[in-house]
Design an enzyme around this catalytic site. Sequence first.
Site, short mmCIF file in Angstrom:
data_model
loop_
_atom_site.label_atom_id
_atom_site.label_comp_id
_atom_site.label_asym_id
_atom_site.label_seq_id
_atom_site.Cartn_x
_atom_site.Cartn_y
_atom_site.Cartn_z
N ASP A 28 9.81 1.14 -23.73
CA ASP A 28 11.12 0.88 -23.12
C ASP A 28 11.86 2.20 -22.98
O ASP A 28 11.82 3.05 -23.86
CB ASP A 28 11.89 -0.09 -24.02
CG ASP A 28 13.26 -0.43 -23.46
OD1 ASP A 28 14.24 0.22 -23.85
OD2 ASP A 28 13.35 -1.33 -22.62
N ASN A 64 21.58 4.15 -14.76
CA ASN A 64 22.07 3.42 -13.58
C ASN A 64 23.59 3.53 -13.43
O ASN A 64 24.10 3.70 -12.32
CB ASN A 64 21.67 1.95 -13.68
CG ASN A 64 20.21 1.72 -13.36
OD1 ASN A 64 19.62 2.43 -12.55
ND2 ASN A 64 19.60 0.73 -14.01
N HIS A 71 21.77 3.23 -8.94
CA HIS A 71 20.48 2.53 -9.02
C HIS A 71 19.38 3.26 -8.26
O HIS A 71 18.20 3.13 -8.60
CB HIS A 71 20.63 1.10 -8.50
CG HIS A 71 21.38 0.21 -9.45
ND1 HIS A 71 20.79 -0.39 -10.53
CD2 HIS A 71 22.70 -0.16 -9.49
CE1 HIS A 71 21.68 -1.11 -11.20
NE2 HIS A 71 22.86 -0.98 -10.59
N ASP A 95 15.87 4.03 -9.87
CA ASP A 95 14.56 3.67 -9.31
C ASP A 95 13.63 4.88 -9.27
O ASP A 95 12.44 4.78 -9.61
CB ASP A 95 14.73 3.12 -7.89
CG ASP A 95 15.33 1.72 -7.87
OD1 ASP A 95 15.39 1.09 -8.94
OD2 ASP A 95 15.75 1.27 -6.79
N GLU A 131 13.11 -1.99 -17.34
CA GLU A 131 12.67 -0.66 -17.77
C GLU A 131 11.61 -0.74 -18.86
O GLU A 131 11.34 0.25 -19.55
CB GLU A 131 13.86 0.16 -18.27
CG GLU A 131 14.54 -0.36 -19.51
CD GLU A 131 15.65 -1.36 -19.24
OE1 GLU A 131 16.53 -1.51 -20.10
OE2 GLU A 131 15.66 -1.98 -18.15
#
Length: 294
Positions: free
Chosen positions: A175, A183, A188, A192, A218
């Site tokens: 994670d 973010n 975002h 990404d 994630e």
Amino acid sequence: MKHVIENKLFSVINAIQNPVIVISYDKLQSVNNAFLEFFDVESIEEFYKRHDCLGKLFVKNNSFFTLTNIITKGQYWTDYLFMHPEVNRIVSIMNSDNQMIDFELTIKKIENKSEYIIVFNDITEFIAQKNEYKYFAYHDHLTKIYNRQIFDELFLKEIENKKRYKDHLSILLLDIDHFKKVNDNYGHHIGDLTLIALTKLINKVLRINDIFARWGGEEFIILLPRTEIEAAYIKAQEIRALIEAHVAKELPSITISIGVTEVNDSDTTKSSLQRVDKALYLAKEKRNDVIKIV
């Protein structure tokens, strides 16, 4: 009268935008302009100066038709396709620009003759869309690695292999630490790009038979076949250090936490996933850490 009929036939096939041929056995009798343009020739005679046989230009591609499909020696491909409607009538041919084009063939026999009219229907875009749909049925749209659906299927197979061959099988569940801040602070789009960069980095240090999938958001999961837990722990530390050390000007620095476990003989997918999830939970309490649970 015969000449008039032939002229009418030529006018009809020449009005069709896809390549069309009239062929007897394996010899072209007439072709339309679309056929000539496809091969960049001025006439049938010029075509035969460059190529021995149209059928030999069918390229092996997936399960499409080629001359190797013909079992009976000496049989013409035109006769074979006409007499076997159950056969896949899709062929791939390279055009004059060296591009692979996929065609579905429509074949009709001219009454009282040994000739066929064959229309080459261009389905290249359809095949591409079909392949893309099939690809994304099992791959994550963003990172292009496996998605959770196919991972579940592959995990079951790997557990079966472990039991059959008495191999080791380990799992890494990772994670990204504080990914919400990425973010929130960068947007975002950058988030990404960070996920994409992460998967590319990790893929570089995985073996070809390792299974890497996006678990959700994630979180990512890795199956390590034929790997006992100590080796899996070392690999997890390698991945953690790789991500921590990575610097990209356009992306924020990140760290990851990783849970590690080994699937034992009595495990189900559920029990082993619960254990690696617990290991990840403990690693996330410290952040940028690796925890293993046997």
